[in-house]
Design an enzyme around this catalytic site. Structure first.
Site, PDB file in Angstrom:
ATOM      1  N   MET A  30       0.574  -1.296   0.211  1.00 46.12           N
ATOM      2  CA  MET A  30      -0.159   0.130   0.210  1.00 46.12           C
ATOM      3  C   MET A  30       0.277   1.493   0.064  1.00 46.12           C
ATOM      4  SD  MET A  30      -3.300  -0.963   1.892  1.00 46.12           S
ATOM      5  CE  MET A  30      -2.861  -0.515   3.546  1.00 46.12           C
ATOM      6  N   GLY A  31       1.906   1.188  -0.618  1.00 47.20           N
ATOM      7  CA  GLY A  31       2.796   2.262  -0.522  1.00 47.20           C
ATOM      8  C   GLY A  31       3.373   2.853   0.921  1.00 47.20           C
ATOM      9  N   LEU A  33       6.614   3.333   0.897  1.00 43.71           N
ATOM     10  CA  LEU A  33       7.516   2.053   1.734  1.00 43.71           C
ATOM     11  C   LEU A  33       8.815   2.355   2.597  1.00 43.71           C
ATOM     12  CD1 LEU A  33       8.092   1.465  -2.018  1.00 43.71           C
ATOM     13  CD2 LEU A  33       5.720   0.355  -0.549  1.00 43.71           C
ATOM     14  N   ASP A  35      12.101  -0.468   4.828  1.00 40.56           N
ATOM     15  CA  ASP A  35      13.158  -1.960   4.643  1.00 40.56           C
ATOM     16  C   ASP A  35      12.388  -3.032   4.792  1.00 40.56           C
ATOM     17  OD1 ASP A  35      15.123   0.157   4.016  1.00 40.56           O
ATOM     18  OD2 ASP A  35      16.142   0.074   6.373  1.00 40.56           O
ATOM     19  N   GLY A  36      11.452  -2.645   5.784  1.00 38.68           N
ATOM     20  CA  GLY A  36      10.403  -4.028   5.259  1.00 38.68           C
ATOM     21  C   GLY A  36       9.688  -4.134   4.944  1.00 38.68           C
ATOM     22  N   HIS A  37       9.497  -3.407   3.191  1.00 38.67           N
ATOM     23  CA  HIS A  37       8.809  -3.786   2.344  1.00 38.67           C
ATOM     24  C   HIS A  37       9.722  -4.348   1.185  1.00 38.67           C
ATOM     25  CE1 HIS A  37       6.449  -0.204   4.124  1.00 38.67           C
ATOM     26  NE2 HIS A  37       4.866  -1.104   3.104  1.00 38.67           N
ATOM     27  N   GLY A 147       5.027  -9.854   4.252  1.00 42.26           N
ATOM     28  CA  GLY A 147       5.314 -10.229   4.842  1.00 42.26           C
ATOM     29  C   GLY A 147       5.362 -10.695   6.365  1.00 42.26           C
ATOM     30  N   GLN A 153      -2.621 -12.262   7.984  1.00 38.43           N
ATOM     31  CA  GLN A 153      -2.571 -11.835   6.351  1.00 38.43           C
ATOM     32  C   GLN A 153      -1.929 -13.359   5.800  1.00 38.43           C
ATOM     33  OE1 GLN A 153      -2.769  -8.072   4.578  1.00 38.43           O
ATOM     34  NE2 GLN A 153      -0.404  -8.753   4.353  1.00 38.43           N
ATOM     35  N   MET A 184       9.034  -2.062  12.119  1.00 37.56           N
ATOM     36  CA  MET A 184       8.845  -1.394  10.616  1.00 37.56           C
ATOM     37  C   MET A 184       7.313  -1.303  10.605  1.00 37.56           C
ATOM     38  SD  MET A 184      11.859  -0.765   8.319  1.00 37.56           S
ATOM     39  CE  MET A 184      14.163  -0.673   9.153  1.00 37.56           C
TER      40      MET A 184
HETATM   41  N1  LIG Z   1       8.036  -4.241   8.858  1.00 36.71           N
HETATM   42  C1  LIG Z   1       8.043  -5.057   7.854  1.00 36.71           C
HETATM   43  N2  LIG Z   1       9.001  -6.190   7.783  1.00 36.71           N
HETATM   44  C2  LIG Z   1       8.615  -7.086   6.834  1.00 36.71           C
HETATM   45  N3  LIG Z   1       7.837  -6.798   5.778  1.00 36.71           N
HETATM   46  C3  LIG Z   1       6.903  -5.240   6.192  1.00 36.71           C
HETATM   47  C4  LIG Z   1       6.946  -4.772   7.327  1.00 36.71           C
HETATM   48  N4  LIG Z   1       5.669  -4.378   6.872  1.00 36.71           N
HETATM   49  C5  LIG Z   1       4.870  -4.310   6.528  1.00 36.71           C
HETATM   50  N5  LIG Z   1       5.972  -5.653   5.701  1.00 36.71           N
HETATM   51  C6  LIG Z   1       4.995  -6.244   4.246  1.00 36.71           C
HETATM   52  O1  LIG Z   1       4.686  -5.227   3.411  1.00 36.71           O
HETATM   53  C7  LIG Z   1       3.838  -5.815   2.805  1.00 36.71           C
HETATM   54  C8  LIG Z   1       2.453  -4.655   2.581  1.00 36.71           C
HETATM   55  O2  LIG Z   1       2.334  -4.274   3.679  1.00 36.71           O
HETATM   56  P1  LIG Z   1       1.641  -2.329   3.756  1.00 36.71           P
HETATM   57  O3  LIG Z   1       1.644  -1.532   2.214  1.00 36.71           O
HETATM   58  O4  LIG Z   1       0.256  -2.523   4.521  1.00 36.71           O
HETATM   59  O5  LIG Z   1       3.098  -2.340   4.898  1.00 36.71           O
HETATM   60  P2  LIG Z   1       2.768  -1.968   6.105  1.00 36.71           P
HETATM   61  O6  LIG Z   1       3.946  -0.496   7.022  1.00 36.71           O
HETATM   62  O7  LIG Z   1       2.592  -2.817   7.196  1.00 36.71           O
HETATM   63  O8  LIG Z   1       1.024  -1.141   6.701  1.00 36.71           O
HETATM   64  P3  LIG Z   1       0.967  -0.643   8.235  1.00 36.71           P
HETATM   65  O9  LIG Z   1       1.667  -1.158   9.613  1.00 36.71           O
HETATM   66  O10 LIG Z   1       0.667   0.966   7.722  1.00 36.71           O
HETATM   67  O11 LIG Z   1      -0.408  -1.573   7.433  1.00 36.71           O
HETATM   68  C9  LIG Z   1       2.874  -6.537   3.188  1.00 36.71           C
HETATM   69  O12 LIG Z   1       3.226  -8.306   2.945  1.00 36.71           O
HETATM   70  C10 LIG Z   1       3.327  -6.478   4.339  1.00 36.71           C
HETATM   71  O13 LIG Z   1       3.498  -7.663   6.006  1.00 36.71           O
HETATM   72  C1  LIG Z   2      -1.328  -6.946   0.618  1.00 31.32           C
HETATM   73  C2  LIG Z   2      -1.796  -5.344   0.634  1.00 31.32           C
HETATM   74  C3  LIG Z   2      -0.940  -4.762  -0.372  1.00 31.32           C
HETATM   75  C4  LIG Z   2      -3.455  -5.456   0.137  1.00 31.32           C
HETATM   76  O1  LIG Z   2      -3.997  -4.218   0.126  1.00 31.32           O
HETATM   77  C5  LIG Z   2      -2.064  -5.393   1.891  1.00 31.32           C
HETATM   78  O2  LIG Z   2      -2.884  -5.735   2.402  1.00 31.32           O
HETATM   79  C6  LIG Z   2      -0.807  -5.161   2.757  1.00 31.32           C
HETATM   80  O3  LIG Z   2      -0.073  -4.338   2.492  1.00 31.32           O
HETATM   81  O4  LIG Z   2      -0.295  -5.387   3.319  1.00 31.32           O
HETATM   82  N1  BAL Z   3      -0.126  -4.442   6.049  1.00 32.09           N
HETATM   83  C1  BAL Z   3      -2.012  -4.758   6.653  1.00 32.09           C
HETATM   84  C2  BAL Z   3      -2.696  -3.677   5.460  1.00 32.09           C
HETATM   85  C3  BAL Z   3      -3.994  -3.258   6.473  1.00 32.09           C
HETATM   86  O1  BAL Z   3      -3.147  -2.707   7.902  1.00 32.09           O
HETATM   87  O2  BAL Z   3      -4.587  -2.569   6.148  1.00 32.09           O
END
Ligand SMILES: Nc1ncnc2c1ncn2[C@@H]1O[C@H](COP(=O)(O)OP(=O)(O)OP(=O)(O)O)[C@@H](O)[C@H]1O
Ligand SMILES: CC(C)(CO)[C@@H](O)C(=O)[O-]
Ligand code: BAL
Length: 289
Positions: A30-31, A33, A35-37, A147, A153, A184
């Site tokens: 979901m953008g 971004l 370091d986790g992404h 992640g 999920q 992150m």
């Molecule tokens: N700290 C992290 N380490 C590894 N993967 C991550 C991490 N944070 C997010 N991801 C993964 O990145 C992908 C996209 O997640 P998303 O865009 O929702 O980011 P997010 O940082 O988790 O956002 P939010 O915490 O606001 O939901 C998902 O598969 C999520 O599990």
């Molecule tokens: C997998 C995903 C991009 C679906 O909108 C969201 O749930 C997220 O960021 O983890």
């Molecule tokens: N990382 C999962 C997406 C959400 O919180 O909606």
């Protein structure tokens, strides 16, 4: 790297990749971004010929409109980061492209969804399943990267891929943390200064829970939950949930050789954070921390 905004163009690219025999790795995001992404992107870059990253804030999965409107966005920065990682395509559709009219169908989750975020964010996983089904059909990746911060999920998408016979390998990636242990998250930017100081306690609480399982072979779910709660009570956020379940089935009934997840969600003023630890039946960490 190319940014693709329409489903039609994305489908054309997919067909060309298939015609050339290229494997496609897909990272849905979901953008905003971090370091986790990028850990998911790096893994996908290692394992595939072509890497596609989607950036789409999916309205269907937000159960609170304030969370959707305040969700952080910075596409130009995302584009730069992804170019540096050698990504081939960013799929960046707008909401009308993905949802041009009212839907005729709906997704219903009937396993692994009645606990944790599935219980506290009604409709969330149904929205995730809908958008991922659409994205999988548009991109037809060989591998998809998720992640483990969002461990439920991962479990739910594993069920989706299995049920609908998507010919896709799911690759789970360990949680990437800040130096002080905080997982992150894009939502970390909405923490106040004081909340940011307190937030690493979430990781500390999970570590205490894991230690209990590793060191006391008489441990019980309730003892683990109480231990985690005793640390989380030291912070000002409200505890949304703390649970200790089998993984990936997410049941209370933890069998002898099941993996175990301890998962928490904490609601701060503007940000709800989630985190977890996954542990083997012998008390070891299943994934590095
Ligand atoms: N700290 C992290 N380490 C590894 N993967 C991550 C991490 N944070 C997010 N991801 C993964 O990145 C992908 C996209 O997640 P998303 O865009 O929702 O980011 P997010 O940082 O988790 O956002 P939010 O915490 O606001 O939901 C998902 O598969 C999520 O599990
Ligand atoms: C997998 C995903 C991009 C679906 O909108 C969201 O749930 C997220 O960021 O983890
Ligand atoms: N990382 C999962 C997406 C959400 O919180 O909606």
């Amino acid at each position: 790297m190319k940014t693709i905004k329409t489903i039609e163009s994305m489908r054309e690219i997919k067909k060309t990749c298939y015609a050339q025999g290229y494997s496609i790795g897909f990272v849905p995001t979901m953008g905003y971004l971090h370091d986790g992404h990028l850990a998911l992107v790096k893994k996908s870059r290692q394992q595939n010929d072509i890497v596609v990253v989607s950036v789409f804030v999916n309205p269907l999965q937000f159960n609170q409109s304030s969370d959707l409107t305040s969700y952080p966005r910075d596409f130009e920065r995302d584009e730069k980061l992804l170019a540096e990682e050698g990504v081939d395509y960013i799929f960046y559709p707008d909401v009308n492209e993905m949802y041009p009219h009212a839907l005729s169908t709906d997704m219903r989750l009937i396993r692994r969804g009645d606990v944790l975020c599935g219980a506290t964010r009604p409709g969330h996983f149904e929205g995730v399943l809908m958008v991922l089904t659409k994205l999988f059909n548009i991109i037809s990746p060989h591998r998809v990267y998720f992640g483990l911060k969002d461990a439920q999920q991962v479990a739910v998408v594993d069920g989706l891929i299995d049920d609908l016979n998507f010919d896709i390998e799911l690759v789970p990636v360990p949680t990437v943390r800040e130096a002080d242990g905080l997982a992150m998250s894009s939502r970390n930017v909405r923490l106040t200064t004081q909340e940011r100081l307190e937030a690493p306690k979430i990781n500390e609480a999970l570590e205490k829970g894991q230690q209990l399982i590793a060191e006391d072979n008489q441990w019980t779910r309730m003892a683990v939950i109480e231990k985690v709660e005793s640390v989380l009570n030291q912070i000002n956020g409200d505890i949304d949930y703390i649970n200790c379940l089998s993984y990936p089935e997410l049941t209370n009934d933890i069998k002898h050789d099941d993996d175990i997840i301890i998962a928490v969600a904490v609601q701060f003023q503007q940000s709800r954070l989630i985190d977890n630890v996954i542990i083997t039946s012998t008390g070891d960490l299943k994934y590095g921390r």
